[in-house]
Design an enzyme around this catalytic site. Sequence first.
Site, PDB file in Angstrom:
ATOM      1  N   ASP A 154      -3.235   2.449  -5.689  1.00 16.72           N
ATOM      2  CA  ASP A 154      -2.111   2.493  -4.751  1.00 16.72           C
ATOM      3  C   ASP A 154      -1.925   1.203  -3.968  1.00 16.72           C
ATOM      4  O   ASP A 154      -1.202   1.183  -2.981  1.00 16.72           O
ATOM      5  CB  ASP A 154      -2.266   3.689  -3.799  1.00 16.72           C
ATOM      6  CG  ASP A 154      -3.546   3.618  -2.993  1.00 16.72           C
ATOM      7  OD1 ASP A 154      -4.398   2.780  -3.304  1.00 16.72           O
ATOM      8  OD2 ASP A 154      -3.683   4.414  -2.045  1.00 16.72           O
ATOM      9  N   GLU A 155      -2.584   0.131  -4.372  1.00 16.78           N
ATOM     10  CA  GLU A 155      -2.452  -1.132  -3.644  1.00 16.78           C
ATOM     11  C   GLU A 155      -2.288  -2.284  -4.622  1.00 16.78           C
ATOM     12  O   GLU A 155      -2.889  -2.276  -5.694  1.00 16.78           O
ATOM     13  CB  GLU A 155      -3.714  -1.411  -2.814  1.00 16.78           C
ATOM     14  CG  GLU A 155      -3.843  -0.596  -1.559  1.00 16.78           C
ATOM     15  CD  GLU A 155      -5.108  -0.968  -0.797  1.00 16.78           C
ATOM     16  OE1 GLU A 155      -5.203  -2.126  -0.349  1.00 16.78           O
ATOM     17  OE2 GLU A 155      -5.991  -0.114  -0.696  1.00 16.78           O
ATOM     18  N   ASP A 170       0.868  -1.173   0.000  1.00 22.19           N
ATOM     19  CA  ASP A 170       0.000   0.000   0.000  1.00 22.19           C
ATOM     20  C   ASP A 170       0.909   1.228   0.000  1.00 22.19           C
ATOM     21  O   ASP A 170       1.748   1.381   0.882  1.00 22.19           O
ATOM     22  CB  ASP A 170      -0.870  -0.043   1.265  1.00 22.19           C
ATOM     23  CG  ASP A 170      -1.940   1.040   1.244  1.00 22.19           C
ATOM     24  OD1 ASP A 170      -1.951   1.855   0.312  1.00 22.19           O
ATOM     25  OD2 ASP A 170      -2.762   1.051   2.189  1.00 22.19           O
TER      26      ASP A 170
END
Lengths: 409, 373
Positions: free
Chosen positions: A104-105, A8
């Site tokens: 974003d992960e 993350d």
Amino acid sequence: MPHILHIDMDAFFAQVEMLRDPKLLGKPVCVGGIPGQDRSVVTAASYEARKYGIHAGMALMQAKRLCPNAIFVRSRGGVYMEISRRVVGILEEICDQVEPSSIDESYLDIGNVLNYWGGAEKIGQRIKERILQELNLTCSVGIAPTRTLAKMATNLQKPDGLTILTTEDIPEKIHPLPVEKVPGIGKSTKKTLNDMGVKTIGQLVNASEEFLFKRLGMHGKHLREIVSGKLDWEVTPEEGRPADKSIGNSRTFKKDTSDPEELKGYLLSLVQMVARRMRATKMAGKVVTITIRYGDFNTVTHQRSSNRQTQDETEISRIAWQLFGEQYITGMPVRLLGVSVSRLTKIDEGQMDIFDRESQLFSAVDELKDRFGEGIIQRSASLGVRVRNPKRMPNFAKPKRNEQKRSTS
Amino acid sequence: MKFKVTQDPFLKGISKVSGVIPSRTPLTFLYNVHAVLEGNKLTLTGSDGDVFLITNVTVEGQEDGSVLVPARPLQELLRELPEAEIEVETTEDQHLLISTEKGRFNIPGEDPSRYPPAPEDKPPQKISFSPEELKSILDQTVFAVSHDELRPALTGLLLQFKTNEMRAVSTDGHRLVKLVKQRQSDETSAADDVEVIVPLKTLNLLQKNLEEVKSVDIFLATNRVVFDMDDMVITSKVVEGKFPSYDAVIPKDVPNKLLVDVGPLIASVKRVSIFANQINRLVVFKVTSDKIGISAEDPDSGRKAQEEIEATFEGDDLEIGYNANYLLEALRHVPDESIIVNLGTSTSAGLIRPNETKEGEELLMLLMPIRLQ
């Protein structure tokens, strides 16, 4: 055996904005818009802003009330998308089983490469190091036997964390946590569980299956299996990469609407966003897909091919509007509209770039800028920026080292 | 606020300001024009948040004041009014009333204090231009400015001022334009060795407005550039970041030299490129001592085209591919009827120069090829 890795990016958009503008370093930064001007929500809050209780999804005005000194910046989707792509690129060089789950992960199944890299911890460190060195960004990593546990592991230590959870660690580290720490348990499930006397994850694991099923149905049964590590989804590298397979945007309206003019406006603004992203990523596509979700959640998608590869806004609008005209049931209230373009190809295949070819002639500063550290060299020295929390952005404190390394390589 | 004015100058002022007002913005107050009346001077301001355009209109002032009203309906109305005197006043609740001999028009406005203040003081570095000179500089360079937000430093025109020359450089990574102009040192006034990257939007705005002005003074600061033109001032943010060291990528001493007429080349490339691949727009040039073979092919549709034009080439035969759009854009901006092109290999930059250079001016366009299969 922990073999699922979750990564993350720490306050991703906020971090990227800090890279671009060093004055934001160490300050409470909210990405999403300007309160009083934009009517949207915070899409990312820096850790400094989170201290004031600001979180993603919060209305801008509310964030402003919580922290009047917060710095608000508008988000720049294309930029984040490009950096996200670079992060995934790095991950794919380390492991071939990468499933980006959002901008974003990502989830990685590192089972096959554990021996190659010398164990889970080494892989976690390597990922963090490369992202820091190459993109100047920090991230948090969790490694555990399942996806859900890996994500929870990530959340245990943020920002810039690396947490490994083995099956043996779970009773001690996970069971005492409140149930809402489980991804997927929202307010209402939390309330139901709490009302049942289930407050911690440990209690959830030990609750009887029948009891959970009665109150929460299959969801309750699954929850228990998920937190016990018995139920999991595979990491599927092909899935979840819409950025590569298609470029699309959708929008849920504040109020369902059946006004044709309004719907046309929304559809065209979606096309504009899609076309902008296509231009930013230098992609052209052939198939235009529209999604209509009606007020009753009935969702239909339709697609049509253009006769050529295109990134032309007018052409995409034409097809999208045509599809909409054919498929929309006039008078039905619409809840969501979506437009995407697929069968993508890179546009300037073969077109040479002045600065790629001669990159060795450029100073390290230029190269850093190309990767996004816009003005990174000027910042700490000439602008007198103080890095309040050097741990968060270690590379800012020592750009010189980076410079030397780049110019000699 | 209350004043009398004839339709034409008022419309001109509003139209200038409208040029900077964004057509779509979440900041709805930017749709407005900010009008301030002091005596007989009506100052109109428009902005997109980054660029401010301020212009003055001489009116017959009756009562000082200010107002913030949407520019579009005002402009549309003024356009439709006959050229006669009109009376303009504001009401207590921020409405703008426009009265003509036979009509009354009411536009609701907003509280003028909501409008962002334009930076007022002029930065210290001053450079004076004739409008024709600045216009010709922009005409030759702006087309190559990048639109790519991922390379922010390229999204503007680099202007560098040195003791006896000024340079304007633009590039989008595929092509680059470098224009060097000799300048008398007294012309550059207070500015030596300064540089600025002017954003594309500001450049376009300048191009639109330069026709009608008599003088241009540029004022430079580190974060701001001001263009002062007669009764109009454009204040713009500058592009932050470092422009790449462009001189390093311009190949030196490329011996192969092609001399060709621009008109026939443009005409031929336009025809042939109809048949080019829609995506990369590849047109192939086979250069020999006395001619250029120009061809294109789109494998998707099976279309093909081939033409020949006369040219003089000193060097070994060469085959090189270019994006037709990039080449045409460059050719259209060469201020001469024939060009000299220095070609290295099929994978190195081509350098285009006008055959006859204007005195005190050196123009160079660099074009990167498309790699041939």
